[in-house]
Write an enzyme that holds these catalytic residues in place. Structure first.
Site, PDB file in Angstrom:
ATOM      1  CE1 TYR A  18      30.440  36.978  46.947  1.00 60.94           C
ATOM      2  CE2 TYR A  18      32.009  34.869  45.838  1.00 60.94           C
ATOM      3  CZ  TYR A  18      31.857  36.095  46.797  1.00 60.94           C
ATOM      4  OH  TYR A  18      32.993  36.279  47.608  1.00 60.94           O
ATOM      5  CG  HIS A  22      34.243  36.590  42.879  1.00 55.27           C
ATOM      6  ND1 HIS A  22      32.672  36.929  44.324  1.00 55.27           N
ATOM      7  CD2 HIS A  22      35.163  37.145  44.566  1.00 55.27           C
ATOM      8  CE1 HIS A  22      32.545  37.684  45.150  1.00 55.27           C
ATOM      9  NE2 HIS A  22      34.449  37.795  44.690  1.00 55.27           N
ATOM     10  CE1 TYR A  41      39.861  36.178  49.585  1.00 53.14           C
ATOM     11  CE2 TYR A  41      40.301  37.845  48.878  1.00 53.14           C
ATOM     12  CZ  TYR A  41      38.979  37.672  50.048  1.00 53.14           C
ATOM     13  OH  TYR A  41      38.716  37.499  50.144  1.00 53.14           O
ATOM     14  CD1 TRP A  79      34.589  43.332  45.998  1.00 53.27           C
ATOM     15  CD2 TRP A  79      34.098  43.649  44.276  1.00 53.27           C
ATOM     16  NE1 TRP A  79      34.630  42.436  44.983  1.00 53.27           N
ATOM     17  CE2 TRP A  79      34.246  42.262  44.283  1.00 53.27           C
ATOM     18  CE3 TRP A  79      33.418  43.976  42.876  1.00 53.27           C
ATOM     19  CZ2 TRP A  79      34.572  41.374  43.371  1.00 53.27           C
ATOM     20  CZ3 TRP A  79      33.465  42.695  41.536  1.00 53.27           C
ATOM     21  CH2 TRP A  79      34.435  41.757  42.083  1.00 53.27           C
ATOM     22  CD1 TRP A  80      33.744  44.413  50.111  1.00 50.81           C
ATOM     23  CD2 TRP A  80      33.887  45.737  51.612  1.00 50.81           C
ATOM     24  NE1 TRP A  80      34.381  43.901  50.419  1.00 50.81           N
ATOM     25  CE2 TRP A  80      34.448  44.248  51.877  1.00 50.81           C
ATOM     26  CE3 TRP A  80      33.294  46.822  52.371  1.00 50.81           C
ATOM     27  CZ2 TRP A  80      35.980  45.096  52.500  1.00 50.81           C
ATOM     28  CZ3 TRP A  80      33.898  46.250  53.484  1.00 50.81           C
ATOM     29  CH2 TRP A  80      35.576  45.735  52.991  1.00 50.81           C
TER      30      TRP A  80
END
Length: 109
Positions: A18, A22, A41, A79-80
């Protein structure tokens, strides 16, 4: 502007994945977020609990339409497909939520 806060778990064996995802968010995803009226964000990680806290500011006028636009985007769905397997949604989230939305109780400008 609306300030949005949300929380989700991250699977212990997927924390590094993760973080790696990112550290280099795809440019198409960053552009889509801006196109859907999302700014500032930020995602925070709390270890050892492995909780992710997300914060963003929504600057649009039709939140539901912008979120639907984001969800329908093929690049975002791709992406998800990498992010979702890393996540562990809270059992207490509301029906239809993936990230559990949070109630704002304090803000200082």
């Amino acid at each position: 502007m609306q300030r949005m806060g949300m929380v989700i778990g991250v699977k212990p064996d997927m924390v590094d994945t993760y973080k790696r995802l990112h550290a280099a968010v795809w440019p198409e995803i960053l552009a889509l977020l801006a196109d859907c009226n999302i700014a500032n964000y930020t995602i925070f990680l709390r270890e050892p609990e492995n909780l992710l806290f997300g914060y963003y500011e929504y600057h649009g006028s039709d939140y539901e339409a912008d979120m639907a636009k984001m969800a329908a985007n093929p690049k975002n769905q791709e992406w998800w497909s990498f992010c979702i397997p890393c996540q562990a949604p809270l059992d207490t989230r509301q029906q239809g939520e993936w990230w559990a939305m949070m109630e704002p109780v304090f803000h200082m400008d």
